[in-house]
Scaffold this motif. Structure first.
Motif, mmCIF file in Angstrom:
data_model
loop_
_atom_site.group_PDB
_atom_site.id
_atom_site.type_symbol
_atom_site.label_atom_id
_atom_site.label_comp_id
_atom_site.label_asym_id
_atom_site.label_seq_id
_atom_site.Cartn_x
_atom_site.Cartn_y
_atom_site.Cartn_z
ATOM 1 N N VAL A 109 0.847 -1.210 0.000
ATOM 2 C CA VAL A 109 0.000 0.000 0.000
ATOM 3 C C VAL A 109 0.875 1.250 0.000
ATOM 4 N N ILE A 110 1.929 1.217 0.810
ATOM 5 C CA ILE A 110 2.833 2.377 0.883
ATOM 6 C C ILE A 110 3.459 2.628 -0.480
ATOM 7 N N LEU A 111 3.970 1.567 -1.065
ATOM 8 C CA LEU A 111 4.617 1.709 -2.372
ATOM 9 C C LEU A 111 3.609 2.138 -3.422
ATOM 10 N N GLY A 112 2.419 1.599 -3.342
ATOM 11 C CA GLY A 112 1.406 1.920 -4.339
ATOM 12 C C GLY A 112 0.919 3.352 -4.260
ATOM 13 N N SER A 113 1.058 3.965 -3.078
ATOM 14 C CA SER A 113 0.584 5.342 -2.932
ATOM 15 C C SER A 113 1.474 6.331 -3.681
ATOM 16 N N LEU A 114 2.708 5.942 -3.937
ATOM 17 C CA LEU A 114 3.640 6.901 -4.553
ATOM 18 C C LEU A 114 3.303 7.179 -6.016
ATOM 19 N N PRO A 115 3.135 6.156 -6.856
ATOM 20 C CA PRO A 115 2.748 6.469 -8.236
ATOM 21 C C PRO A 115 1.391 7.139 -8.317
ATOM 22 N N LEU A 116 0.521 6.794 -7.387
ATOM 23 C CA LEU A 116 -0.793 7.435 -7.370
ATOM 24 C C LEU A 116 -0.642 8.923 -7.090
ATOM 25 N N ALA A 117 0.175 9.244 -6.079
ATOM 26 C CA ALA A 117 0.403 10.659 -5.742
ATOM 27 C C ALA A 117 1.107 11.371 -6.886
ATOM 28 N N ALA A 118 2.034 10.684 -7.518
ATOM 29 C CA ALA A 118 2.745 11.298 -8.646
ATOM 30 C C ALA A 118 1.774 11.600 -9.781
ATOM 31 N N ALA A 119 0.840 10.680 -10.013
ATOM 32 C CA ALA A 119 -0.142 10.884 -11.082
ATOM 33 C C ALA A 119 -1.046 12.074 -10.761
ATOM 34 N N VAL A 120 -1.423 12.176 -9.482
ATOM 35 C CA VAL A 120 -2.276 13.307 -9.082
ATOM 36 C C VAL A 120 -1.524 14.622 -9.269
ATOM 37 N N ALA A 121 -0.234 14.638 -8.906
ATOM 38 C CA ALA A 121 0.562 15.859 -9.049
ATOM 39 C C ALA A 121 0.677 16.248 -10.521
ATOM 40 N N MET A 122 0.932 15.249 -11.354
ATOM 41 C CA MET A 122 1.079 15.545 -12.780
ATOM 42 C C MET A 122 -0.226 16.047 -13.364
ATOM 43 N N SER A 123 -1.345 15.492 -12.908
ATOM 44 C CA SER A 123 -2.640 15.945 -13.439
ATOM 45 C C SER A 123 -2.923 17.371 -13.023
ATOM 46 N N ALA A 124 -2.336 17.797 -11.909
ATOM 47 C CA ALA A 124 -2.504 19.185 -11.461
ATOM 48 C C ALA A 124 -1.380 20.066 -11.949
ATOM 49 N N GLU A 125 -0.577 19.510 -12.867
ATOM 50 C CA GLU A 125 0.524 20.259 -13.495
ATOM 51 C C GLU A 125 1.596 20.644 -12.492
ATOM 52 N N TYR A 126 1.817 19.752 -11.531
ATOM 53 C CA TYR A 126 2.953 19.910 -10.639
ATOM 54 C C TYR A 126 3.992 18.881 -11.018
ATOM 55 N N PRO A 127 5.246 19.123 -10.628
ATOM 56 C CA PRO A 127 6.264 18.110 -10.904
ATOM 57 C C PRO A 127 5.935 16.804 -10.204
ATOM 58 N N LEU A 128 6.278 15.742 -10.863
ATOM 59 C CA LEU A 128 6.015 14.394 -10.356
ATOM 60 C C LEU A 128 6.613 14.213 -8.971
ATOM 61 N N ILE A 129 7.834 14.738 -8.796
ATOM 62 C CA ILE A 129 8.540 14.523 -7.527
ATOM 63 C C ILE A 129 7.811 15.184 -6.356
ATOM 64 N N GLN A 130 7.076 16.238 -6.671
ATOM 65 C CA GLN A 130 6.334 16.894 -5.575
ATOM 66 C C GLN A 130 5.190 16.019 -5.094
ATOM 67 N N GLY A 131 4.604 15.292 -6.002
ATOM 68 C CA GLY A 131 3.555 14.364 -5.597
ATOM 69 C C GLY A 131 4.124 13.275 -4.695
ATOM 70 N N VAL A 132 5.277 12.765 -5.106
ATOM 71 C CA VAL A 132 5.925 11.722 -4.298
ATOM 72 C C VAL A 132 6.291 12.272 -2.920
ATOM 73 N N ALA A 133 6.829 13.502 -2.927
ATOM 74 C CA ALA A 133 7.211 14.123 -1.655
ATOM 75 C C ALA A 133 5.999 14.298 -0.751
ATOM 76 N N ALA A 134 4.898 14.724 -1.336
ATOM 77 C CA ALA A 134 3.688 14.923 -0.526
ATOM 78 C C ALA A 134 3.212 13.602 0.070
ATOM 79 N N ALA A 135 3.274 12.558 -0.745
ATOM 80 C CA ALA A 135 2.836 11.244 -0.245
ATOM 81 C C ALA A 135 3.722 10.786 0.898
ATOM 82 N N LEU A 136 5.034 10.935 0.737
ATOM 83 C CA LEU A 136 5.946 10.494 1.787
ATOM 84 C C LEU A 136 5.799 11.346 3.036
ATOM 85 N N LEU A 137 5.555 12.632 2.850
ATOM 86 C CA LEU A 137 5.321 13.493 4.006
ATOM 87 C C LEU A 137 4.067 13.041 4.745
#
Lengths: 293, 451
Positions: B53-81
């Motif tokens: 589940v933890i690992l799966g949340s990262l690509p999901l967060a990255a996808a959400v960030a990209m859909s909002a036109e944010y860098p992918l890494i920010q989505g990953v960072a938000a998920a890990l935070l």
């Protein structure tokens, strides 16, 4: 002969409900004791106390010479078959036995395999979805494989079909023949075991209301039919219970010879007939009516 | 060979402690270890699935960030935070609740005939849950280290939780929060233990988890407040380590109370369940030790922000600065004077509460402090307005031997100053001509009009 089970004034409540109200009884080593009691009388509670799963509110409990202390050590020498066997549903029968082997120092794996074979229980049988009969067989193997000194069997054949019941009982009788085992068995169909049990405890009203040897039942239990002189004062003696009667004759079940003699000598009646009472009938009456035996 | 530790030769030297030592060591014997493995097997789906589940949340967060036109890494960072700050504590609650409730019910029946004490079962279940929690925590920490641009700075951040934390990168923030707070024997172990204990006693996972959430939050409140206080102030409040020491010292006792005593208490008759519940909540007592540490930390933070202000000597006109007596100004506009005798006198302001400091309540500021020719001390302080009200400037006066008296609320446009050894107000706010000044007499009510 040493005592395998000793209970003195054992009490146990659950909230306001007092289930056991001073149970006093003892079983000698090597004896087979039948525990009679209606549903809800506290048989399972008594078993749990003997198994050191519950602590009595008061009273003395000794099992195989030790007082239960909550450590669970006693259970290494006890084989327990519950009324409804439950196992971890993520295991199969073979895995259940493998896991149990880790906890019992005296676990005999070949014996377990042999029991499985005799009971025709496939080790690959998954617990989830297993039938009642399969679970009962597995419970028996779990109870017997570590060669315990004491068996506590709570309705081991309850709900089983005739074939499975015969298989399980056959194994039980086999254990009896091996000797030295003490067995406390609660069974509604006590007539199945009438030939093998030594003593019967009747649990009623939270106490052992009667503890009678089967030999004395066999030798002395009888149905006494008599003509009463005065129906308003029907005699009552310890060890005997009145039976449904039709005037002018009254009937009693006397569980011992002494009770029958006391009844005959109580005055106010003329004994017409004394007929031996089958042991299973006597047990049924003990359960139904109780008696100060 | 007996599992009993009495067989160990070392125990011979401690005859009085043998029974206790035997019981403690027996918890690590073959049977307890086997039981811990059995428990892990029983909860395999949860314990092994959670890292997925933890690992799966990262690509999901990255996808959400990209859909909002944010860098992918920010989505990953938000998920890990999110995992570091909230996800892992909730994981501790979940694992504890499942492990505790799982010992009751069907499991209890299935294991009734096993020669295990309630204590051993409880410790085994706890060990199993703690191991799974540690694995999830290590996974999140490892992911942060892998994803952060500079892993070295994160490791340095571990030893530098304190000043300026909010100015650091979010990687450093999450990692320092994760490692210094949640990876200490504070939040995660507490939540696991309380959740386990309540679930065990109530035989209800959801009840245990929810109760632990509220109880744990209350217990951790001083710790969290202290951490935020530490991160909010420029000086190091050094709160974390006293609190950690207090609560860590009690953790061993709490563990014994919960698993060692609560589980066996369930065997007992009357009051057994009640006693077990009290024991299960005993770990919360450790929070009592954190509160004094929190207030000491508050005082340290205030002391760290104190600075000496010059109490100008305006007694003879002109401007002459003296540092006698020393006047200290700190957070909240608290003004204290250190008398020659060495004691402190609170002149004005108030001592901010922890909540004031943590939530960044706008605090008062001292603007001017001077002595007039009559030996009176004048203080001009700015106070933020309460909700909906305007900020105000207050004038205080006193002799400096005790709390100052509020003398005047200065109208917005007016300027407070001193002239020729006397405190005065410039009604225009901009004139520097004594002809327009209104002089103030500390013994009379202020009149702000030229007469």
């Amino acid at each position: 002969m040493s005592t395998a089970i000793r209970l003195e004034g054992v009490r146990r409540s659950f909230g306001r409900r007092e289930v056991l109200r001073g149970v006093t009884a003892s079983a000698e080593t090597g004896k087979v004791v039948g525990l009679l009691g209606r549903n809800g009388e506290g048989k399972s509670t008594l078993f749990k106390i003997l198994l050191d799963l519950l602590e009595p509110d008061s009273g003395v409990v000794e099992v195989l010479g030790r007082r239960p202390d909550g450590s669970g050590e006693l259970r290494k020498r006890i084989g327990y078959v519950p009324e409804r066997p439950v196992f971890h549903d993520f295991l199969n029968a073979g895995e259940v036995l493998e896991w149990r082997a880790r906890f019992f120092p005296d676990w005999d794996a070949p014996r377990a395999d042999s029991l499985m074979g005799r009971l025709k229980l496939d080790p690959a049988t998954k617990v989830k979805g297993a039938s009642k009969g399969q679970l009962a067989k597995l419970a028996w193997v779990c109870a017997a494989a570590h060669d315990p000194d004491l068996f506590l069997l709570d309705e081991p054949t309850s709900g089983l079909d005739a074939l499975v019941r015969e298989e399980v009982l056959g194994e039980l009788i086999g254990e009896l023949h091996s000797g030295g085992k003490t067995i406390l068995i609660a069974n509604h169909r006590m007539e199945e075991l009438a030939g093998v049990i030594d003593e019967v405890w009747v649990l009623a009203g939270g106490v052992v209301s009667a503890a009678v040897s089967v030999d004395s039942l066999r030798a002395g239990a009888c149905k006494v039919t008599a003509r009463l002189h005065d129906w308003s004062s029907r005699p009552s003696v310890p060890g005997a219970v009145p039976l449904p009667s039709e005037r002018p004759l009254a009937a009693w079940a006397a569980f011992t010879r002494e009770a029958a003699e006391a009844l005959a000598g109580s005055g106010g009646l003329d004994v017409v007939e004394r007929k031996p009472l089958p042991v299973d009938e006597a047990m049924k009456l003990l359960l139904r009516d109780g008696a100060d035996v | 060979m007996s599992e009993n530790a009495l067989s160990l030769s070392g125990a011979e030297a401690l005859p009085a402690a043998r029974p206790l030592l035997g019981r403690a060591l027996a918890l690590f014997g073959r049977a307890p270890r086997s039981y811990a493995v059995l428990e892990a097997r029983r909860n395999l789906l949860l314990y092994a699935g959670w890292p997925v589940v933890i690992l799966g949340s990262l690509p999901l967060a990255a996808a959400v960030a990209m859909s909002a036109e944010y860098p992918l890494i920010q989505g990953v960072a938000a998920a890990l935070l999110g995992w570091a700050v909230a996800g892992l504590p909730l994981t501790a609650l979940l694992f504890g609740a499942v492990a505790g409730a799982g010992l009751r019910g069907a499991s209890e029946e299935a294991e009734a005939s096993l020669p295990l004490s309630p204590r051993t079962r409880a410790f085994g279940a706890l060990a199993s849950a703690a191991g799974a929690l540690a694995a999830s925590t290590a996974l999140v920490a490892g992911l942060i280290l892998m994803a952060a641009p500079d892993a070295g700075s994160l490791l340095r951040a571990m030893s530098e939780v304190g000043s300026n934390t909010w100015n650091r990168t979010h990687w450093e923030v999450m990692f320092s929060v994760l490692t210094t707070l949640y990876c200490t024997p504070l939040a995660l172990s507490w939540l696991l233990l309380v959740s386990f204990g309540v679930s065990l006693v109530s035989a209800h996972a959801v009840l245990g988890g929810v109760a632990a959430l509220f109880a744990g939050a209350a217990a951790l409140l001083p710790v969290l407040a202290g951490l935020m206080l530490q991160m909010s102030t420029e000086g190091k409040a050094e709160f974390l380590f006293p609190a950690a020491a207090c609560t860590s010292a009690l953790l061993a006792g709490a563990l014994a109370a919960v698993a060692g005593a609560a589980a066996p208490a369930l065997r007992a008759g009357r009051w057994g369940a009640a006693r077990a519940l009290l024991l299960a909540l005993l770990p919360l007592a450790g929070s009592l030790a954190a509160w004094p540490a929190l207030y000491r930390s508050r005082d340290r933070a205030l002391a760290a922000t104190e600075s000496v202000v010059s109490a100008w000597d305006r007694s003879r006109g002109g401007v002459s600065r003296h540092l006698v007596p020393a006047i200290r100004r700190s957070l909240g506009g608290r003004l204290v004077m250190e008398r020659p005798e060495g004691d402190l006198v609170l002149l004005a302001g108030w001592t901010p509460t922890v909540a004031d400091l943590v939530w960044g309540k706008r605090l008062s500021e001292v603007h001017q402090v001077f002595w007039d020719s009559k030996g009176m001390l004048w203080v001009e302080a700015w106070h933020p307005g309460t909700q909906g009200a305007m900020p105000s400037t207050e004038i205080y006066v006193g002799r400096g031997d005790g709390p100052l008296r509020r003398y005047l609320t200065l109208p917005y446009q007016m300027r407070f100053t001193a002239d020729d050894g006397r405190a005065c107000v410039d009604p225009e706010g901009w004139a520097y001509d004594s002809r327009t000044y209104v002089y103030l007499d500390p013994d009379k009510p202020p009149i702000l009009k030229r007469q």
